[in-house]
Design an enzyme around this catalytic site. Structure first.
Site, PDB file in Angstrom:
ATOM      1  N   HIS A   1       5.480  14.012 -20.181  1.00 13.76           N
ATOM      2  CA  HIS A   1       5.743  14.097 -18.744  1.00 13.76           C
ATOM      3  C   HIS A   1       4.804  13.224 -17.919  1.00 13.76           C
ATOM      4  O   HIS A   1       4.992  13.103 -16.717  1.00 13.76           O
ATOM      5  CB  HIS A   1       5.592  15.534 -18.260  1.00 13.76           C
ATOM      6  CG  HIS A   1       6.549  16.489 -18.887  1.00 13.76           C
ATOM      7  ND1 HIS A   1       6.252  17.204 -20.017  1.00 13.76           N
ATOM      8  CD2 HIS A   1       7.801  16.845 -18.531  1.00 13.76           C
ATOM      9  CE1 HIS A   1       7.281  17.975 -20.335  1.00 13.76           C
ATOM     10  NE2 HIS A   1       8.239  17.770 -19.454  1.00 13.76           N
TER      11      HIS A   1
ATOM     12  N   GLU B   1      17.654  18.932 -17.943  1.00  9.57           N
ATOM     13  CA  GLU B   1      17.556  19.689 -19.202  1.00  9.57           C
ATOM     14  C   GLU B   1      18.715  19.384 -20.153  1.00  9.57           C
ATOM     15  O   GLU B   1      18.512  19.211 -21.349  1.00  9.57           O
ATOM     16  CB  GLU B   1      17.466  21.187 -18.912  1.00  9.57           C
ATOM     17  CG  GLU B   1      16.199  21.589 -18.157  1.00  9.57           C
ATOM     18  CD  GLU B   1      14.918  21.334 -18.953  1.00  9.57           C
ATOM     19  OE1 GLU B   1      14.996  21.290 -20.193  1.00  9.57           O
ATOM     20  OE2 GLU B   1      13.865  21.164 -18.332  1.00  9.57           O
TER      21      GLU B   1
HETATM   22 ZN   LIG Z   1      12.155  17.315 -19.860  1.00  6.16          ZN
END
Ligand SMILES: [Zn+2]
Length: 343
Positions: free
Chosen positions: A266, A169
């Site tokens: 993703h 993150e």
């Molecule tokens: Zn990410």
């Protein structure tokens, strides 16, 4: 130029499956659905934040890369109570201490291995929120802070339990201040991949492992006990991280043959993840990280996979010439991008 976005650690395709699976099983309209609703709300906020940030993004203020950990006391709100600041003694909440340590490991990896001073390279304060929401099955970076849910203990457990999470993150923050990769299509997949790449490096750094000993899994330590052995992504073998009724089947392609046009970042990030894995096996994880980090500083918001291949190759050549990485690095990088069908 900087565009903020919220990157959720558990990606939308898993969250959606979790919500459907719990509904189909007739389970109490539970954590997964609450998470899906909360994630939708946060996506809305992200749209507003993106628009707002274009006008209001201020230059970073030099700092000392101090850590601040807040306890959100299971409210759907941020920065509820500051519980641990830099240098403070451990507190009663184990997850607050875990967040403090994980931010420290991420900060140290960037400083010691890559020579970067916090997210913005001028020592920005590292903020983490724990106990966000109720049984919240996710974690995210919102451009200012790292937010951890507790998990529902059916699919995920407390998200402070895996250093991959803040490693991944906080790297979105680094990307925001460097290449500024847009969060759609190939630039988006590159953005995601850089987060997995340096997230996995933080994991190896914190656990004193190199490429050959690492499991190359993302998020394996936040899986609830009933899903032991599963993970969110596999960097070495994309598409094999999970296969169960709650999460579905890992849809990541491992090469351009399976590329999903217009896919969520993703999905296609697995292709780039695998190039890093292949390079790290040959050169070592941290030399490979130095190449990818140099590339991140020389890429641009709309960069495509082929651009990443070119820039990583150029950086490998320069770093090999300077003796920072092994002599064969340019060939290793080229072979890795070739293996997944990018060049
Ligand atoms: Zn990410």
């Amino acid at each position: 130029m900087s565009r903020r976005h919220i990157c959720f650690f558990v990606p939308p395709h898993i969250v959606d499956h979790m919500a459907k699976a719990t509904a189909a099983d007739g389970l109490e309209p539970g954590a997964a659905q609450r998470t899906a609703v909360a994630s939708d709300k946060l996506r809305q906020q992200r749209r507003y934040a993106t628009n707002a940030s274009l006008a209001t993004l201020t230059p970073p203020q030099p700092g000392k890369a101090d850590r601040q950990v807040y306890d959100d006391k299971n409210q759907w709100d941020y920065d509820v109570q500051l519980v641990r600041g830099e240098g403070d003694q451990p507190v009663a909440g184990a997850n607050a201490n875990a967040a403090y340590d994980a931010l420290g490991a991420t900060r140290s990896f960037y400083k010691e291995v890559l020579g970067r001073d916090s997210i913005d390279n001028v020592g920005s304060t590292l903020v983490a929120d724990v106990n966000f929401g109720e049984l919240y099955d996710n974690a995210f970076w919102d451009g200012q802070r790292m937010v951890f849910g507790n998990g529902d203990n059916i699919i995920f457990k407390d998200f402070t339990g895996d250093v991959d999470v803040p490693g991944h993150e906080l790297t979105h923050g680094v990307t925001q201040y460097t290449a500024g990769l847009q969060y759609t299509d190939q630039p988006g997949a590159l953005n995601e991949a850089f987060s997995d790449i340096f997230g996995s490096c933080v994991d190896m750094y914190a656990n004193n492992r190199d490429a050959g000993e690492h499991n190359w899994l993302i998020g394996e330590d936040v899986m609830a006990d009933g899903l032991y052995g599963e993970a969110i992504r596999s960097m070495s073998h994309p598409g094999t991280a999970y296969d169960n009724s709650l999460m579905g089947h890992d849809p990541q392609p491992d090469s351009m043959a399976g590329y999903v046009p217009g896919g969520d970042p993703h999905l296609n990030s697995g292709i780039i993840n695998r190039t890093f894995y292949l390079t790290a096996l040959d050169l070592g994880a941290f030399p490979a990280a130095k190449i990818w980090y140099a590339a991140l500083q020389n890429l641009w918001p709309t960069a495509q996979f082929a651009d990443a291949a070119h820039v990583c190759g150029e950086m490998a050549r320069i770093l090999a010439r300077d003796g920072v990485v092994a002599r064969q690095a340019p060939q290793t990088v080229r072979a890795a991008f070739h293996e997944v069908g990018i060049v």
